[in-house]
Enzyme design. Sequence first.
Site, mmCIF file in Angstrom:
data_model
loop_
_atom_site.group_PDB
_atom_site.id
_atom_site.type_symbol
_atom_site.label_atom_id
_atom_site.label_comp_id
_atom_site.label_asym_id
_atom_site.label_seq_id
_atom_site.Cartn_x
_atom_site.Cartn_y
_atom_site.Cartn_z
ATOM 1 C CB SER A 146 -0.812 0.108 1.289
ATOM 2 O OG SER A 146 -1.669 -0.922 1.451
ATOM 3 C CG HIS A 167 -1.968 -0.786 -4.525
ATOM 4 N ND1 HIS A 167 -2.421 0.502 -4.393
ATOM 5 C CD2 HIS A 167 -2.192 -1.377 -3.320
ATOM 6 C CE1 HIS A 167 -2.885 0.676 -3.165
ATOM 7 N NE2 HIS A 167 -2.760 -0.441 -2.498
ATOM 8 C CD GLU A 179 -2.981 2.928 -7.397
ATOM 9 O OE1 GLU A 179 -3.404 4.098 -7.419
ATOM 10 O OE2 GLU A 179 -2.291 2.487 -6.446
ATOM 11 C CG ASN A 217 -3.307 3.869 -0.707
ATOM 12 O OD1 ASN A 217 -4.537 3.936 -0.726
ATOM 13 N ND2 ASN A 217 -2.664 2.746 -0.491
HETATM 14 C C1 LIG Z 1 -5.128 6.238 5.585
HETATM 15 C C2 LIG Z 1 -5.583 4.867 5.026
HETATM 16 C C3 LIG Z 1 -5.617 4.751 3.618
HETATM 17 C C4 LIG Z 1 -5.778 3.407 2.964
HETATM 18 C C5 LIG Z 1 -4.809 2.374 3.361
HETATM 19 C C6 LIG Z 1 -4.493 1.240 2.513
HETATM 20 C C7 LIG Z 1 -5.530 0.564 1.707
HETATM 21 C C8 LIG Z 1 -5.088 0.430 0.306
HETATM 22 O O1 LIG Z 1 -3.903 0.219 -0.026
HETATM 23 C C9 LIG Z 1 -6.041 0.633 -0.787
HETATM 24 C C10 LIG Z 1 -7.466 0.390 -0.444
HETATM 25 O O2 LIG Z 1 -7.953 -0.694 -0.549
HETATM 26 S S1 LIG Z 1 -8.306 1.764 0.051
HETATM 27 C C11 LIG Z 1 -9.948 1.192 0.273
HETATM 28 C C12 LIG Z 1 -10.681 1.114 -1.040
HETATM 29 N N1 LIG Z 1 -12.036 0.686 -0.791
HETATM 30 C C13 LIG Z 1 -13.045 1.560 -0.649
HETATM 31 O O3 LIG Z 1 -12.887 2.769 -0.774
HETATM 32 C C14 LIG Z 1 -14.367 0.932 -0.312
HETATM 33 C C15 LIG Z 1 -15.448 1.949 -0.261
HETATM 34 N N2 LIG Z 1 -16.717 1.284 0.007
HETATM 35 C C16 LIG Z 1 -17.437 0.666 -0.970
HETATM 36 O O4 LIG Z 1 -17.096 0.688 -2.150
HETATM 37 C C17 LIG Z 1 -18.673 -0.034 -0.516
HETATM 38 O O5 LIG Z 1 -19.073 0.532 0.695
HETATM 39 C C18 LIG Z 1 -18.495 -1.590 -0.350
HETATM 40 C C19 LIG Z 1 -18.261 -2.220 -1.726
HETATM 41 C C20 LIG Z 1 -17.339 -1.956 0.566
HETATM 42 C C21 LIG Z 1 -19.740 -2.154 0.257
HETATM 43 O O6 LIG Z 1 -20.821 -1.776 -0.535
HETATM 44 P P1 LIG Z 1 -22.273 -1.511 0.053
HETATM 45 O O7 LIG Z 1 -22.166 -0.497 1.109
HETATM 46 O O8 LIG Z 1 -23.197 -1.262 -1.079
HETATM 47 O O9 LIG Z 1 -22.613 -2.846 0.824
HETATM 48 P P2 LIG Z 1 -23.107 -4.198 0.263
HETATM 49 O O10 LIG Z 1 -24.475 -4.045 -0.329
HETATM 50 O O11 LIG Z 1 -22.938 -5.139 1.398
HETATM 51 O O12 LIG Z 1 -22.090 -4.609 -0.869
HETATM 52 C C22 LIG Z 1 -22.221 -4.275 -2.247
HETATM 53 C C23 LIG Z 1 -21.964 -5.513 -3.067
HETATM 54 O O13 LIG Z 1 -20.600 -5.924 -2.943
HETATM 55 C C24 LIG Z 1 -20.528 -7.236 -2.412
HETATM 56 N N3 LIG Z 1 -19.467 -7.290 -1.426
HETATM 57 C C25 LIG Z 1 -19.313 -6.448 -0.381
HETATM 58 N N4 LIG Z 1 -18.208 -6.765 0.286
HETATM 59 C C26 LIG Z 1 -17.676 -7.830 -0.358
HETATM 60 C C27 LIG Z 1 -16.534 -8.628 -0.156
HETATM 61 N N5 LIG Z 1 -15.707 -8.409 0.860
HETATM 62 N N6 LIG Z 1 -16.276 -9.621 -1.024
HETATM 63 C C28 LIG Z 1 -17.072 -9.861 -2.055
HETATM 64 N N7 LIG Z 1 -18.184 -9.152 -2.295
HETATM 65 C C29 LIG Z 1 -18.474 -8.169 -1.453
HETATM 66 C C30 LIG Z 1 -21.845 -7.511 -1.764
HETATM 67 O O14 LIG Z 1 -22.164 -8.890 -1.833
HETATM 68 C C31 LIG Z 1 -22.778 -6.668 -2.565
HETATM 69 O O15 LIG Z 1 -23.221 -7.418 -3.670
HETATM 70 P P3 LIG Z 1 -24.753 -7.801 -3.742
HETATM 71 O O16 LIG Z 1 -25.075 -8.438 -2.444
HETATM 72 O O17 LIG Z 1 -24.746 -8.732 -4.874
HETATM 73 O O18 LIG Z 1 -25.458 -6.511 -3.986
HETATM 74 N N1 LIG Z 2 -5.860 -4.018 3.933
HETATM 75 C C1 LIG Z 2 -5.997 -3.263 2.874
HETATM 76 O O1 LIG Z 2 -7.020 -2.543 2.712
HETATM 77 C C2 LIG Z 2 -4.952 -3.260 1.821
HETATM 78 C C3 LIG Z 2 -3.699 -3.812 2.047
HETATM 79 N N2 LIG Z 2 -2.747 -3.796 1.054
HETATM 80 C C4 LIG Z 2 -1.416 -4.384 1.282
HETATM 81 O O2 LIG Z 2 -1.523 -5.795 1.122
HETATM 82 C C5 LIG Z 2 -0.616 -6.458 2.006
HETATM 83 C C6 LIG Z 2 -1.390 -7.420 2.903
HETATM 84 O O3 LIG Z 2 -2.359 -6.709 3.614
HETATM 85 P P1 LIG Z 2 -3.598 -7.469 4.316
HETATM 86 O O4 LIG Z 2 -4.094 -8.544 3.429
HETATM 87 O O5 LIG Z 2 -4.505 -6.380 4.751
HETATM 88 O O6 LIG Z 2 -2.881 -8.125 5.576
HETATM 89 P P2 LIG Z 2 -3.356 -9.360 6.464
HETATM 90 O O7 LIG Z 2 -2.738 -9.160 7.793
HETATM 91 O O8 LIG Z 2 -4.824 -9.575 6.372
HETATM 92 O O9 LIG Z 2 -2.654 -10.613 5.757
HETATM 93 C C7 LIG Z 2 -1.269 -10.796 5.701
HETATM 94 C C8 LIG Z 2 -0.992 -12.311 5.784
HETATM 95 O O10 LIG Z 2 0.368 -12.548 5.457
HETATM 96 C C9 LIG Z 2 0.807 -13.675 6.225
HETATM 97 N N3 LIG Z 2 2.258 -13.645 6.256
HETATM 98 C C10 LIG Z 2 3.056 -12.801 6.945
HETATM 99 N N4 LIG Z 2 4.356 -13.056 6.661
HETATM 100 C C11 LIG Z 2 4.361 -14.066 5.748
HETATM 101 C C12 LIG Z 2 5.394 -14.769 5.054
HETATM 102 N N5 LIG Z 2 6.670 -14.481 5.233
HETATM 103 N N6 LIG Z 2 5.023 -15.751 4.195
HETATM 104 C C13 LIG Z 2 3.726 -16.068 4.003
HETATM 105 N N7 LIG Z 2 2.711 -15.435 4.639
HETATM 106 C C14 LIG Z 2 3.032 -14.451 5.502
HETATM 107 C C15 LIG Z 2 0.132 -13.497 7.585
HETATM 108 O O11 LIG Z 2 0.010 -14.744 8.241
HETATM 109 C C16 LIG Z 2 -1.240 -12.904 7.172
HETATM 110 O O12 LIG Z 2 -2.211 -13.920 7.066
HETATM 111 C C17 LIG Z 2 0.140 -5.347 2.745
HETATM 112 O O13 LIG Z 2 1.327 -5.060 2.052
HETATM 113 C C18 LIG Z 2 -0.840 -4.170 2.661
HETATM 114 O O14 LIG Z 2 -0.202 -2.929 2.733
HETATM 115 C C19 LIG Z 2 -3.004 -3.296 -0.196
HETATM 116 C C20 LIG Z 2 -4.246 -2.789 -0.485
HETATM 117 C C21 LIG Z 2 -5.294 -2.684 0.511
#
Ligand SMILES: CCCCCCCC(=O)CC(=O)SCCNC(=O)CCNC(=O)[C@H](O)C(C)(C)COP(=O)(O)OP(=O)(O)OC[C@H]1O[C@@H](n2cnc3c(N)ncnc32)[C@H](O)[C@@H]1OP(=O)(O)O
Ligand SMILES: NC(=O)C1=CN([C@@H]2O[C@H](COP(=O)(O)OP(=O)(O)OC[C@H]3O[C@@H](n4cnc5c(N)ncnc54)[C@H](O)[C@@H]3O)[C@@H](O)[C@H]2O)C=CC1
Length: 313
Positions: A146, A167, A179, A217
């Site tokens: 990330s 990513h 990405e 990010n």
């Molecule tokens: C300073 C910190 C900065 C970031 C740090 C690092 C992180 C990173 O590196 C990068 C990132 O990932 S940043 C996060 C990016 N994600 C977002 O911004 C999510 C924003 N939220 C959403 O899009 C919806 O609320 C969301 C899709 C989550 C949920 O949608 P809804 O609110 O409409 O709720 P649902 O109706 O339950 O879901 C919509 C449909 O999606 C399906 N679904 C939800 N969660 C799922 C999951 N985990 N796996 C698979 N499917 C999933 C859900 O089933 C639903 O589908 P339908 O039931 O068919 O409508």
């Molecule tokens: N959580 C998020 O929203 C996002 C996370 N990322 C990145 O993805 C990576 C993983 O993040 P998460 O899935 O959230 O973490 P997580 O904590 O859910 O999963 C990481 C897993 O890696 C395993 N692990 C640690 N060291 C290992 C090794 N040497 N060999 C094999 N397995 C090992 C741990 O047992 C754990 O199950 C990080 O680099 C994070 O920055 C990227 C996008 C979004």
Amino acid sequence: MKKMVQFGVIARNFSNSSAMQSAIKNITVIGGGLMGSGIAQVSAQAGQNVTLVDLSPEVLAKSQKSIGANLGRVAKKVYKDKPQEGEKFVAESMARIKTSTDPAAAAKSADLVVEAIVENMGVKHKLFQQLDAVAPEHTIFASNTSSLSINEICSVVKRKDRFGGLHFFNPVPVMRLLEVVRGAETSDATYKTMMEWGKAVGKTCITCKDTPGFVVNRLLVPYICEAIRLYERGDASARDIDTAMKLGAGYPMGPLELADYVGLDTNKFILDGWHNKYPDQPLFKPIPLLNKLVSEGKLGVKAGEGFYKYEKK
Ligand SMILES: CCCCCCCC(=O)CC(=O)SCCNC(=O)CCNC(=O)[C@H](O)C(C)(C)COP(=O)(O)OP(=O)(O)OC[C@H]1O[C@@H](n2cnc3c(N)ncnc32)[C@H](O)[C@@H]1OP(=O)(O)O
Ligand SMILES: NC(=O)C1=CN([C@@H]2O[C@H](COP(=O)(O)OP(=O)(O)OC[C@H]3O[C@@H](n4cnc5c(N)ncnc54)[C@H](O)[C@@H]3O)[C@@H](O)[C@H]2O)C=CC1
């Protein structure tokens, strides 16, 4: 409608003909947590042979369970009127996923290794060094980091031309972006293969350089941090800040809800890392309220409390 488009993309991409468009057939995903299990799922849906690796067998069992449940969600949508085909889709996708607790062994048969382990440079270095010694010559390595630098992660391997960033976003099966990060030495061939592979697993790919936070990010972290500072100053309530950004800017979640969803420890980890590297950047300055919540164990959804309270699952 938007959701159907997304699931339509998934539907098109689990056919074998789509998988043929990518030079990658065998993928090893290292880290079976939140992100790794999602990456394994979308790869298997797209017809790829997946090996999902984690050091913990319990994590792997949990991942398989959640992948099965999430594939079921996809099947319900895509095969709404054909439940038997839906069951076949789930069974076939699951059958393409093997699990392992041995990263080196799993890398031996991989065309592509995607690393999604803990966000720690030292741990990532140790893993890639180990993999570099055993993976076939042609194997491409990618990190799902990330916030860390791709150039710094790949500094320990010999195959710097076959290394890049892939990513994904959380939740991986739902978020449509990938990405593709080019490191300083990523070759054109590697970049092209990564782009094609991303498309084959159903994602829209964008290209970015190896700069802090890449594109999403770099914008999202300061935005979330500014929201926390706004709340910390008492300028508005948490609920009002989130409502404002949902209704006023059309975001699916407000910034504080999103911070809780991602994990406040992750927020803090990224901010601290960037602050140490760029101490003069005011957007990366530490936030006392964030530090306090993390020190109290209020890490967001996963802990049952962050800016809001949640029912523990
Ligand atoms: C300073 C910190 C900065 C970031 C740090 C690092 C992180 C990173 O590196 C990068 C990132 O990932 S940043 C996060 C990016 N994600 C977002 O911004 C999510 C924003 N939220 C959403 O899009 C919806 O609320 C969301 C899709 C989550 C949920 O949608 P809804 O609110 O409409 O709720 P649902 O109706 O339950 O879901 C919509 C449909 O999606 C399906 N679904 C939800 N969660 C799922 C999951 N985990 N796996 C698979 N499917 C999933 C859900 O089933 C639903 O589908 P339908 O039931 O068919 O409508
Ligand atoms: N959580 C998020 O929203 C996002 C996370 N990322 C990145 O993805 C990576 C993983 O993040 P998460 O899935 O959230 O973490 P997580 O904590 O859910 O999963 C990481 C897993 O890696 C395993 N692990 C640690 N060291 C290992 C090794 N040497 N060999 C094999 N397995 C090992 C741990 O047992 C754990 O199950 C990080 O680099 C994070 O920055 C990227 C996008 C979004």
